[in-house]
Design a protein around this motif. Structure first.
Motif, PDB file in Angstrom:
ATOM      1  N   GLN A  38       1.102  -0.722   0.012  1.00 52.86           N
ATOM      2  CA  GLN A  38       0.392  -0.117   0.185  1.00 52.86           C
ATOM      3  C   GLN A  38       0.821   1.172   0.208  1.00 52.86           C
ATOM      4  OE1 GLN A  38      -3.701   0.125   2.527  1.00 52.86           O
ATOM      5  NE2 GLN A  38      -3.027  -1.563   3.071  1.00 52.86           N
ATOM      6  N   ILE A  41       2.750   1.640  -3.981  1.00 56.55           N
ATOM      7  CA  ILE A  41       2.051   2.050  -4.975  1.00 56.55           C
ATOM      8  C   ILE A  41       2.138   3.430  -4.388  1.00 56.55           C
ATOM      9  CG2 ILE A  41      -0.292   1.761  -5.419  1.00 56.55           C
ATOM     10  CD1 ILE A  41      -0.067  -1.126  -4.319  1.00 56.55           C
ATOM     11  N   ASP A  42       1.350   4.021  -2.929  1.00 57.40           N
ATOM     12  CA  ASP A  42       0.954   5.749  -2.838  1.00 57.40           C
ATOM     13  C   ASP A  42       2.398   6.313  -3.031  1.00 57.40           C
ATOM     14  OD1 ASP A  42      -1.414   5.182  -1.539  1.00 57.40           O
ATOM     15  OD2 ASP A  42      -0.355   5.912   0.678  1.00 57.40           O
ATOM     16  N   ASN A 180      -7.436   0.854  -1.156  1.00 57.35           N
ATOM     17  CA  ASN A 180      -6.266   1.094  -1.508  1.00 57.35           C
ATOM     18  C   ASN A 180      -5.716   1.209  -2.663  1.00 57.35           C
ATOM     19  OD1 ASN A 180      -4.790   3.086   0.725  1.00 57.35           O
ATOM     20  ND2 ASN A 180      -3.052   2.251  -0.690  1.00 57.35           N
ATOM     21  N   VAL A 181      -5.300   0.416  -3.228  1.00 54.85           N
ATOM     22  CA  VAL A 181      -5.431   0.397  -4.862  1.00 54.85           C
ATOM     23  C   VAL A 181      -6.211   1.496  -5.557  1.00 54.85           C
ATOM     24  CG1 VAL A 181      -4.309  -0.975  -6.959  1.00 54.85           C
ATOM     25  CG2 VAL A 181      -3.762  -1.559  -4.806  1.00 54.85           C
ATOM     26  N   ASP A 184      -6.445   5.434  -3.759  1.00 57.64           N
ATOM     27  CA  ASP A 184      -5.075   5.799  -5.260  1.00 57.64           C
ATOM     28  C   ASP A 184      -5.662   6.396  -6.213  1.00 57.64           C
ATOM     29  OD1 ASP A 184      -3.392   6.021  -2.523  1.00 57.64           O
ATOM     30  OD2 ASP A 184      -2.215   4.211  -2.922  1.00 57.64           O
ATOM     31  N   TYR A 185      -5.976   5.135  -7.202  1.00 57.91           N
ATOM     32  CA  TYR A 185      -6.198   6.175  -8.207  1.00 57.91           C
ATOM     33  C   TYR A 185      -6.849   6.862  -8.770  1.00 57.91           C
ATOM     34  CZ  TYR A 185      -6.904   5.586 -13.028  1.00 57.91           C
ATOM     35  OH  TYR A 185      -7.581   5.413 -14.622  1.00 57.91           O
TER      36      TYR A 185
END
Length: 462
Positions: A38, A41-42, A180-181, A184-185
């Motif tokens: 997470q 990726i952030d 979260n992915v 985030d997007y």
């Protein structure tokens, strides 16, 4: 027969201890990878959004982690209570212990939001550029909403880990990763009609995703088939048990908070160098890669903590010691292989964060980051042993010594050199070299403490 049995206990390789450790560790490795993924990726998304945002995110995570570590790791210390109660056959005390951790998580999470009132003044004091400062305040304020659910996840995960039923932890963290992915997007870049919130969107996405993970954890507790066996319905505050929990849990949390504080100050100094943005962004890359690389080591260390707690509950310190050294060997072998890749293929890791929006800054990063990865390689080899030994000591209840070491050692061996080296032309690399010195020293100190054996007679449940 007696001689054979004694040899089996003393020699970590005389019995398949590694199988026992890995049976508990592999779900934790996967679960930890989800949580760290997470964060990665952030940073990858933020690196695509703006290289400056990547550096600001790293600085904020350092600041955020200090109080968050205290709260999260205090709540997570319920693992030791569960493990020792389970090993001692006192299963009816497990549920009440879990609820004390819940109370700590909720109260601490609410209080955490009060830090938002001080974030503008704090980041102004840090002294980064005005553009970086604005990003830091925005990210911290959004991220602070994740404190409460993160602590709840730590408590629930500690319950399952203390029992050795770590597969449940995978599901909890997997839900958080998926959410979260997606968020985030949507929130960083403003997709599907959502506003483009940039770095604030990354923090908000983390918070919302963690609430999803906490909800899954609570669901698993409510629908636990063995709720009566562990008295999970006994939710009332028990002040004596809560006091006992805080007595051991707070020093455990302080270990992480104190180390996090020292490392945060270290990163602040990186941001103040003559090429501060490049040093901070390169350090962000180095730390992100480091966090991913130590996931298996962390999972093994958590398994060691659980097994040490259970064995001491069974009054079997000899086997607890053998399991600890087996964990050190497993982690060291793994980490040596991964550390070699930091030296041999640094461009592979740099490619994750490439951004052409600021070519001049990225050119500086590509020169500096590979050098920092070499320092990270050395750091992680020693850190793999340190994690296992420190978790073993905490599994016994020796949390005060571990926190004392975390208070004393980092400042003269890591923070002070970084401060004194600020005007050196190669300050970032030399400062990270002192991080390696710190890692070697703290590992040797804890190994000496472990060898003394005082932990063998300790207990958190008596």
């Amino acid at each position: 027969m007696l001689k054979i049995k004694l040899k089996e206990v003393r020699d970590p390789m005389a019995r398949p201890y590694w199988k026992t450790i890995l049976a508990i560790a592999w779900p934790l490795i996967i679960a930890n990878s989800f949580w760290n993924l997470q964060l990665t990726i952030d940073r990858i998304f933020l690196g695509s959004f703006a290289t400056e945002a990547l550096g600001a995110a790293m600085a904020v995570m350092g600041v955020f982690w200090v109080p968050m570590a205290l709260l999260q790791q205090t709540a997570a210390y319920v693992t030791t209570f569960v493990a020792q109660y389970y090993g001692a056959g006192e299963e009816k005390n497990i549920g009440p212990a879990l609820w004390q951790a819940f109370f700590v998580a909720v109260v601490g999470g609410v209080l955490f939001l009060g830090l938002n009132l001080f974030s503008p003044a704090f980041f102004r004091m840090v002294g980064h550029g005005a553009s970086i400062e604005a990003l830091e305040v925005s990210y911290f304020n959004a991220l602070s909403y994740s404190a409460l659910p993160t602590a709840i996840v730590a408590a629930v995960s500690g319950f399952f880990t203390g029992l050795g039923r770590t597969r449940m932890v995978i599901l909890i963290n997997f839900i958080g990763l998926l959410l979260n992915v997606a968020l985030d997007y949507l929130l960083i870049f403003g997709k599907l009609g959502f506003p483009a919130l940039g770095i604030a969107g990354a923090g908000l996405a983390t918070a919302l995703a963690t609430y999803g993970a906490a909800a899954m954890g609570c669901y698993l507790l409510v629908h636990n088939a063995q709720a009566a066996r562990f008295a999970l319905g006994d939710w009332k505050p028990r002040w004596q048990l809560l006091t006992q929990f805080l007595k051991f849990g707070i020093p455990s949390g302080l270990q992480w908070a104190l180390e996090g504080l020292a490392f945060t100050v270290f990163l602040i100094f990186m941001g103040r160098l003559s090429q501060g943005e490049a040093a901070l962004s390169s350090s962000s890359i180095a730390v992100t890669v480091m966090m991913l690389s130590v996931l298996p080591t962390m999972g093994v260390a958590q398994a060691v903590l659980t097994l040490v707690g259970q064995k001491l509950g069974e009054k079997n310190p000899a086997e607890a010691q053998a399991l600890t050294w087996a964990g050190v060997k497993i982690s060291s072998l793994y980490m040596a292989v991964v550390a070699a890749s930091f030296w041999l293929i640094p461009d592979f890791y740099l490619a994750w964060f490439k951004n052409d929006a600021n070519p001049e800054l990225w050119a500086q990063v590509t020169l500096l980051a590979p050098q920092l990865l070499k320092m990270v390689a050395l750091f992680t080899v020693f850190d793999s042993a340190y994690l296992n030994i420190s978790f073993a000591l905490k599994g016994a209840g020796d949390t005060r010594f571990v926190s004392l070491v975390a208070l004393v050692i980092p400042w003269p061996l890591m923070v002070l050199p970084a401060y004194l080296l600020q005007t050196h032309p190669n300050a970032a690399v030399y400062s990270w070299a002192w991080v390696v010195v710190y890692s070697v020293t703290i590992t040797l100190v804890l190994c000496a403490r472990f060898q003394q054996g005082k932990w063998k007679s300790m207990s958190v449940i008596n």
